[in-house]
Design an enzyme around this catalytic site. Structure first.
Site, PDB file in Angstrom:
ATOM      1  N   LYS A 129      -2.222  -1.556  -3.726  1.00  0.00           N
ATOM      2  CA  LYS A 129      -2.946  -0.404  -3.854  1.00  0.00           C
ATOM      3  C   LYS A 129      -2.429   0.886  -3.833  1.00  0.00           C
ATOM      4  O   LYS A 129      -1.304   1.154  -3.062  1.00  0.00           O
ATOM      5  CB  LYS A 129      -3.893  -0.431  -2.133  1.00  0.00           C
TER       6      LYS A 129
ATOM      7  N   LYS B 187       0.791  -1.224  -0.001  1.00  0.00           N
ATOM      8  CA  LYS B 187      -0.086   0.020   0.155  1.00  0.00           C
ATOM      9  C   LYS B 187       0.911   1.193   0.058  1.00  0.00           C
ATOM     10  O   LYS B 187       1.736   1.589   0.976  1.00  0.00           O
ATOM     11  CB  LYS B 187      -0.875  -0.150   1.102  1.00  0.00           C
TER      12      LYS B 187
ATOM     13  N   ARG C  33       0.937  10.103   5.797  1.00  0.00           N
ATOM     14  CA  ARG C  33       1.123   8.510   6.416  1.00  0.00           C
ATOM     15  C   ARG C  33       2.593   7.868   5.645  1.00  0.00           C
ATOM     16  O   ARG C  33       2.691   6.832   5.625  1.00  0.00           O
ATOM     17  CB  ARG C  33       0.002   8.035   5.936  1.00  0.00           C
TER      18      ARG C  33
HETATM   19  C1  PBG Z   1      -7.641   3.176   5.605  1.00  0.00           C
HETATM   20  C2  PBG Z   1      -7.900   3.061   4.317  1.00  0.00           C
HETATM   21  C3  PBG Z   1      -7.690   3.985   3.200  1.00  0.00           C
HETATM   22  C4  PBG Z   1      -8.061   3.480   2.211  1.00  0.00           C
HETATM   23  C5  PBG Z   1      -8.634   2.524   2.361  1.00  0.00           C
HETATM   24  N1  PBG Z   1      -8.342   2.018   3.758  1.00  0.00           N
HETATM   25  C6  PBG Z   1      -7.238   5.499   3.270  1.00  0.00           C
HETATM   26  C7  PBG Z   1      -5.683   5.899   3.691  1.00  0.00           C
HETATM   27  O1  PBG Z   1      -4.942   4.986   3.851  1.00  0.00           O
HETATM   28  O2  PBG Z   1      -5.751   6.940   3.808  1.00  0.00           O
HETATM   29  C8  PBG Z   1      -8.112   4.256   0.537  1.00  0.00           C
HETATM   30  C9  PBG Z   1      -9.343   3.861  -0.018  1.00  0.00           C
HETATM   31  C10 PBG Z   1      -9.587   4.718  -1.243  1.00  0.00           C
HETATM   32  O3  PBG Z   1      -8.968   5.597  -1.559  1.00  0.00           O
HETATM   33  O4  PBG Z   1     -10.466   4.204  -1.967  1.00  0.00           O
HETATM   34  N2  PBG Z   1      -6.251   2.773   5.941  1.00  0.00           N
HETATM   35 ZN    ZN Z   2      -5.705   3.443   8.188  1.00  0.00          ZN
END
Ligand code: PBG
Ligand code: ZN
Length: 333
Positions: free
Chosen positions: A245, A192, A214
């Site tokens: 992701k 991610k 983050r």
């Molecule tokens: C939370 C999370 C996020 C997404 C899925 N779970 C956001 C982030 O990490 O800030 C993003 C999903 C999307 O943008 O559709 N950890």
């Molecule tokens: Zn989160």
């Protein structure tokens, strides 16, 4: 001698036979935002067609999801009360636990996946416990175990840790196994990235960090070799499915994982990717449906077996088999 490659493109019949990649409704996981409140169906401004629901109205969405043949949903909760550790996330009466019980009772055929993270539950919006303005990995692991156990007790079918904490899969696997939930699979958000494509989601889930970003836990978008290490770590720790992701700017990473590992690969077609297609479509700058299907196809072609996408319902409508003309529903006997 070189082939005449156009021969296989002449008619739809031949094109259909030589088509290498096919999208299916069963590939999709549809995300749901569930707010702890009453009588809510609120469209997310930056995500046309996507709504936050309260539990008392979620059936409006689920009836449609089931009718379209979508088999899986992934849940994100928006709690009424937030605190420093995100303790509502492991409350047995918390919004996600209630949602899991509601869906498994009323829509038993739906596969219910829970996102496992804290950013929607913490008052600072970060994905775990803070220590000196950064997320403390190992303190967060302790809470991850509590959250996943609450979800398992509520009857979740699969869990998907998205916080990018080291050893999250190991800890979750241990907690599930210890409590008799060996059968619940883990879909790791293995790779991610720290992406700006999550912007609209943070409005939808009310999960934007109140300070900083983050970057100390999500991956640097510049890194490719590190993705393999993250995926290997999740495999070693016991993940059943690996996720990449976002999807579109990371198709190379999806293919890397597909080529290097035997596990099923999921890709998260994230909020910003959805919003861009919607915005351009609204403006009449692109053929929205065609661009949507081409985009989903590209994610599958890159190597994703599973696609988490806000387009799932619209794509399912286009993929549904045409119904037979009246009187021909049955084979003649
Ligand atoms: C939370 C999370 C996020 C997404 C899925 N779970 C956001 C982030 O990490 O800030 C993003 C999903 C999307 O943008 O559709 N950890
Ligand atoms: Zn989160």
């Amino acid at each position: 001698m070189a082939e005449r490659l156009r021969d296989n493109r002449k008619t739809e019949e031949i094109r259909a036979k030589v088509r290498e990649t096919k999208l299916e409704i069963s590939n999709f996981i549809y995300p749901l935002f569930i707010e702890e409140a009453e009588n809510i169906k609120k469209e997310i401004a930056s995500m046309p067609g996507i709504y936050r629901y309260s539990l008392d109205r979620i059936s409006e969405e689920l009836d449609e999801v089931v009718a379209l043949g979508i088999q899986s949903v992934i849940l994100f909760g928006i709690p009424l009360h937030k605190d420093a550790e995100g303790s509502e996330s492991w409350n047995d009466e918390g919004i996600i636990q209630k949602a899991i019980r509601y869906i498994k009772t009323n829509y038993p055929s739906l596969q219910v996946i829970a996102d496992v993270c804290f950013c929607e539950y913490t008052d600072h919006g970060h994905c775990g416990v803070l220590c000196e303005r950064d997320v403390d990995n190992d303190l967060t692991l302790v809470n991850l175990r509590k959250q996943v156990l609450a979800q398992a007790k509520a009857g979740v079918d699969m869990v998907a840790p998205s916080g990018m904490m080291d050893f999250a899969v190991r800890e979750i696997r241990a907690e599930l196994d210890k409590n008799g939930f060996q059968h619940i699979p883990i879909m790791g958000y293995s790779v991610k990235y720290c992406s700006s494509y999550y912007g609209p989601f943070r409005d939808a889930a009310d999960s934007a960090p109140s300070f900083g970003d983050r970057r100390t836990y999500q991956m640097d978008p510049a890194n490719r070799n590190e993705a393999l290490k993250e995926a290997q770590a999740d495999i070693d720790e016991g993940a059943e499915i690996l996720m990449v992701k976002p999807a579109l700017s990371y198709l190379d990473i999806i293919r890397d994982l597909k080529n290097n590992f035997d596990l099923p690969i999921a890709a998260y077609n994230v909020s910003g990717e959805y919003s861009m297609i919607k915005a351009a479509g609204k403006n009449g700058w692109i053929d929205e449906q065609k661009v949507m299907m081409e985009t989903l196809l590209s994610i599958k072609r890159a190597g994703a077996d599973i696609i988490i996408t806000y387009h799932a319902k619209e794509a399912a409508k286009l993929l549904a088999p045409p119904s037979l003309p009246k009187g021909e529903e049955k084979m003649p006997s």
